[in-house]
Each structure stands twice: as structure tokens, then as C-alpha cells.
Scaffold this motif. Sequence first.
Motif, mmCIF file in Angstrom:
data_model
loop_
_atom_site.group_PDB
_atom_site.id
_atom_site.type_symbol
_atom_site.label_atom_id
_atom_site.label_comp_id
_atom_site.label_asym_id
_atom_site.label_seq_id
_atom_site.Cartn_x
_atom_site.Cartn_y
_atom_site.Cartn_z
ATOM 1 N N LEU A 219 0.828 -1.205 0.000
ATOM 2 C CA LEU A 219 0.000 0.000 0.000
ATOM 3 C C LEU A 219 0.864 1.258 0.000
ATOM 4 C CD1 LEU A 219 -2.826 -0.979 2.526
ATOM 5 C CD2 LEU A 219 -2.990 -0.845 0.031
ATOM 6 N N LYS A 220 1.964 1.214 0.754
ATOM 7 C CA LYS A 220 2.874 2.359 0.811
ATOM 8 C C LYS A 220 3.506 2.616 -0.556
ATOM 9 C CE LYS A 220 6.942 4.098 3.288
ATOM 10 N NZ LYS A 220 7.940 3.792 4.350
ATOM 11 N N ASN A 221 3.961 1.546 -1.209
ATOM 12 C CA ASN A 221 4.571 1.687 -2.537
ATOM 13 C C ASN A 221 3.548 2.132 -3.579
ATOM 14 O OD1 ASN A 221 7.041 0.892 -1.518
ATOM 15 N ND2 ASN A 221 6.818 -1.242 -2.152
ATOM 16 N N SER A 222 2.312 1.639 -3.454
ATOM 17 C CA SER A 222 1.259 2.022 -4.386
ATOM 18 C C SER A 222 0.919 3.498 -4.251
ATOM 19 C CB SER A 222 0.010 1.170 -4.147
ATOM 20 O OG SER A 222 0.277 -0.195 -4.357
ATOM 21 N N ALA A 223 0.889 3.983 -3.024
ATOM 22 C CA ALA A 223 0.620 5.402 -2.787
ATOM 23 C C ALA A 223 1.715 6.266 -3.403
ATOM 24 C CB ALA A 223 0.510 5.672 -1.291
ATOM 25 N N LYS A 224 2.954 5.777 -3.351
ATOM 26 C CA LYS A 224 4.067 6.517 -3.958
ATOM 27 C C LYS A 224 3.932 6.548 -5.478
ATOM 28 C CE LYS A 224 9.104 6.949 -3.788
ATOM 29 N NZ LYS A 224 9.268 7.210 -5.213
ATOM 30 N N MET A 225 3.500 5.434 -6.070
ATOM 31 C CA MET A 225 3.267 5.412 -7.514
ATOM 32 C C MET A 225 2.237 6.466 -7.907
ATOM 33 S SD MET A 225 3.047 1.405 -8.590
ATOM 34 C CE MET A 225 4.283 0.230 -8.044
ATOM 35 N N LEU A 226 1.177 6.562 -7.134
ATOM 36 C CA LEU A 226 0.127 7.540 -7.414
ATOM 37 C C LEU A 226 0.666 8.960 -7.297
ATOM 38 C CD1 LEU A 226 -2.817 8.312 -7.963
ATOM 39 C CD2 LEU A 226 -3.272 8.014 -5.520
ATOM 40 N N ALA A 227 1.441 9.200 -6.244
ATOM 41 C CA ALA A 227 1.977 10.539 -6.010
ATOM 42 C C ALA A 227 2.950 10.965 -7.109
ATOM 43 C CB ALA A 227 2.668 10.590 -4.649
ATOM 44 N N ASP A 228 3.660 9.999 -7.706
ATOM 45 C CA ASP A 228 4.698 10.311 -8.691
ATOM 46 C C ASP A 228 4.182 10.403 -10.121
ATOM 47 O OD1 ASP A 228 6.529 10.332 -6.647
ATOM 48 O OD2 ASP A 228 7.268 8.291 -7.004
ATOM 49 N N ASP A 229 2.950 9.986 -10.370
ATOM 50 C CA ASP A 229 2.429 9.945 -11.744
ATOM 51 C C ASP A 229 1.278 10.941 -11.896
ATOM 52 O OD1 ASP A 229 1.273 9.297 -14.218
ATOM 53 O OD2 ASP A 229 1.953 7.228 -14.074
ATOM 54 N N ASP A 230 1.577 12.090 -12.506
ATOM 55 C CA ASP A 230 0.566 13.140 -12.652
ATOM 56 C C ASP A 230 -0.595 12.703 -13.538
ATOM 57 O OD1 ASP A 230 1.950 14.876 -11.026
ATOM 58 O OD2 ASP A 230 3.014 15.858 -12.680
ATOM 59 N N GLN A 231 -0.293 11.942 -14.602
ATOM 60 C CA GLN A 231 -1.363 11.501 -15.491
ATOM 61 C C GLN A 231 -2.310 10.518 -14.806
ATOM 62 O OE1 GLN A 231 -2.798 12.108 -18.507
ATOM 63 N NE2 GLN A 231 -1.568 13.986 -18.407
ATOM 64 N N LEU A 232 -1.768 9.698 -13.921
ATOM 65 C CA LEU A 232 -2.621 8.782 -13.169
ATOM 66 C C LEU A 232 -3.562 9.566 -12.255
ATOM 67 C CD1 LEU A 232 -3.446 5.931 -12.345
ATOM 68 C CD2 LEU A 232 -1.558 5.922 -10.695
ATOM 69 N N LYS A 233 -3.039 10.615 -11.634
ATOM 70 C CA LYS A 233 -3.879 11.443 -10.758
ATOM 71 C C LYS A 233 -4.980 12.154 -11.553
ATOM 72 C CE LYS A 233 -0.201 13.402 -8.878
ATOM 73 N NZ LYS A 233 0.693 14.248 -8.043
ATOM 74 N N ILE A 234 -4.628 12.676 -12.727
ATOM 75 C CA ILE A 234 -5.633 13.333 -13.565
ATOM 76 C C ILE A 234 -6.677 12.323 -14.031
ATOM 77 C CG2 ILE A 234 -5.991 14.441 -15.812
ATOM 78 C CD1 ILE A 234 -3.259 15.798 -15.411
ATOM 79 N N HIS A 235 -6.203 11.134 -14.418
ATOM 80 C CA HIS A 235 -7.108 10.078 -14.870
ATOM 81 C C HIS A 235 -8.117 9.721 -13.777
ATOM 82 C CE1 HIS A 235 -8.264 6.294 -16.922
ATOM 83 N NE2 HIS A 235 -8.326 5.815 -15.690
ATOM 84 N N ILE A 236 -7.633 9.514 -12.580
ATOM 85 C CA ILE A 236 -8.509 9.118 -11.473
ATOM 86 C C ILE A 236 -9.483 10.236 -11.128
ATOM 87 C CG2 ILE A 236 -8.549 8.560 -9.008
ATOM 88 C CD1 ILE A 236 -5.971 6.957 -9.449
ATOM 89 N N ALA A 237 -9.000 11.488 -11.105
ATOM 90 C CA ALA A 237 -9.889 12.618 -10.808
ATOM 91 C C ALA A 237 -10.994 12.734 -11.860
ATOM 92 C CB ALA A 237 -9.081 13.916 -10.739
ATOM 93 N N THR A 238 -10.613 12.553 -13.125
ATOM 94 C CA THR A 238 -11.583 12.666 -14.215
ATOM 95 C C THR A 238 -12.715 11.664 -14.082
ATOM 96 O OG1 THR A 238 -9.903 13.466 -15.784
ATOM 97 C CG2 THR A 238 -11.898 12.471 -16.718
#
Length: 408
Positions: A219-238
Motif C-alpha cells: 500500500l505504501k509503494n502504491s501510494a508513492k506510484m500515485l503521487a509520482d504519476d501526474d497523469q494517473l492522478k488526472i485520470h482518477i480525478a476525471t
Amino acid sequence: MLTPADKKSDHYKNIAHGFFLSIGTTIAEPHTILPLIVNFFGGGPILIGLFSSLLRGGAIIIQMYAAFHAQTYPKMLRYFRRVLLVRFLSWFFIGVAILYIGDTDHNLTLWFIGIGLFIFSFSAGFGAIYFREILAKLFSHKFRGKTMSVRQFFSGLGALGSGLVAGYILQTYEAPFSFGVLFVASSFVMACGYIAIATVDEPIKTNLRTKERSFRLFLKNSAKMLADDDQLKIHIATYTLAFSYLFALPFVIIDASSRFELDGATIGLLITAQMTGAMLSNIVWAKLSSKGQNKLISNITISMSVFAIVLSLFAMSLWWYFVIFFIIGASMDGNRISSGNMILLIAPEEKRPIYTALKTNIMSLGMFFSIAGGVVLNFTSYTFLYIFTIALLLVALYYSSKQIDDSL
């Protein structure tokens, strides 16, 4: 790196799965039939929102747990088959419960419906991870858009027929007997689709990650992946905010029933309108997706959701609701196409289960917007709920415009 085979046999099995699954689940369509079933047994707006969310939402944290293990699986199919069996049994259980105690104990019937929907949805938490990974291995990016659009076209066709049959049964037989018959019969129809998808020729994946020592570290590593990938964050928000239409949609049918007389035939026609919109729109979504225009699909479908809720705000006759459900059907299928293809595009192969889990884990919160919608409606009005929903959808449209252009 694994090269998808794009086999026609797997393409046809994927379509068959969608076709029969759609026939089965349309029996408890969460925006029309399910709210009326819950209302019949004495459930209020909050319970309607909860049950609608259970049917669509899937499990949240369990998807992360599934991805924790799935990242090391060379093949997913045997685990996916177990999920399919559980989903069949839970759906069948709901129908049996309604048939045996629906006439005598409404409260207990609601409990059993809730338990069945929870198990059906909970198992989907595992199934979503396995299914997405299997699709990624079976089909290339552009062919995946084609097969999923064709799948959704036939899903709409199946739901179209299912809606007409459901309307006939609701019109012909008295409740709650008609509700029980719908669930029992549809569970066996659903099983045909499960058998089809359970026999695809899944390739063996060799590019695997090493599983972390503990789920907590994962879970800790997954949270870091999310924090480091701007496109993933935009995708999820969308795509999370794109579910904002669920704040209002389960209650549109209740609003309509308070203004106009809705018999079984009319309900069936409303479902048919929604499924027709979904089915016909997939001709457009298939063409756009095969050209790598998934971002454009996202922009269009969110705009359509806004338009549908605006129409709900000003609906003057029953015909308006046919238009509303037609537009929503088209919007939902287009959103599903663009969402599924975009996450597999931005996810590195070895991280696909984790990216899919992060997305579905967070987006599942959007599936529960109908619960919050029930609370809002309980304390305000339909007008306020519709305006609130429109505002959130406009925010979703803003984030959608910031996604990468997958046609380049």
C-alpha cells in the motif's frame, strides 16, 4: 514483453460475456427497477442509494489486496473463474429469498437483498483486477477499444431485450413474485456469459513484479506510484468525478413516478431507452476508440451527462425522461470505454494490476455517490440535488480536458 494475439475466438467470447451479463444485471437496473424494488419493500431514499451503490460499486480496499497478489500471477483465469461462481450464486440467492419470504417479511427481504448485492459486489473487487489484466494480455490497445465497443453494443442489445421482458413480467405478475422470478431466471442467463469468458485462451505473463513482504508495504509503494504519476492522478480525478451523475440518477425515476403514473410497461420502455442509447452510441465509440480518441470520448460523455441532468431539472412530460435515459445510456457506455482504455495506456506492463487497482479503488468511491445523493435529497430537494450534480460534472469535464491525447 507480451504481445497480445487479438484472437477472434477470444473477441467473440468477450462479446458473449458482455451480452449475457447485461441481460442478467438489467433485471435489477440500479436507476430504474432496483429503486422500485427497494421502494416496494419499504426502503427510503438512503437505502435506495445504498443498494444502487452496492450493485455498481464493487469492493474498495479488496481491490488493492487482489492487486497485491495478482502482480505475481502469470495467469489470472483460474482465480477469475472462482469470482464468477460466487457472483452467480449471490444473484440466484436474491431471487430465492424474494420468492420465499417477499410476501411475509419485507424487512428481512431487504436484508437478504442487501447481503446478496454485497457479495455480488464484493467479489467484483477481485474480478475487476483479474478481468482488466486478462483483457490487457488478450488484446492490443486499439483492438481492445474495438472489442470493448462491440461488446458494449451487444450488451446494449441484450439489455434492450431484457428491459422489454422485465417490463412484461412486471406488468403481468404481481410483486414481489415478479421480482423473484426476474432474479432467478437472470442468474442462469448470466451464467452463459460467465462460461464464455471463463474459456478464453489467456497467455502467460512473464514480466512480473516481486511481491512486497507485506500488504502494508504494498500500500505504501502504491501510494508513492500515485503521487509520482501526474497523469494517473488526472485520470482518477476525471473518471471519479464523472460518476457524479450518480448523485442524482437513481432518484430521477422516483421523481418521475411522483409526477406521472409509471406502470410496468412504461418502466420497461424507460430501460429500453437507456439501453438503446448505450447500444447505438457504441457504433460511434468503436470508431473513435479504434483511432485512439479516448480522451475525446471522455469529453463528449461527461458533457452528455451534464445535459441529461439539466433535462431532469426541467422535465415537463414523460417523453423527456425517455430522452434523459437515452442520453445517460450513451454516456455511461462511452465513459466505460474511455476509462478502461486510458488506464491500460498509461500503466506500465509490470504495474498494470496496481494501476488498475489504484484507479478502481479510488473510483469506487464514485459508485457510492448515490448514497450521498440520497442524504442530500432527504434534506433538500430534487432541484438542489440536480444543480449540485451538474456542478460536479463540470469539474470532471475540466480534468478530462487535461488528460494526455492518446491519438498521438
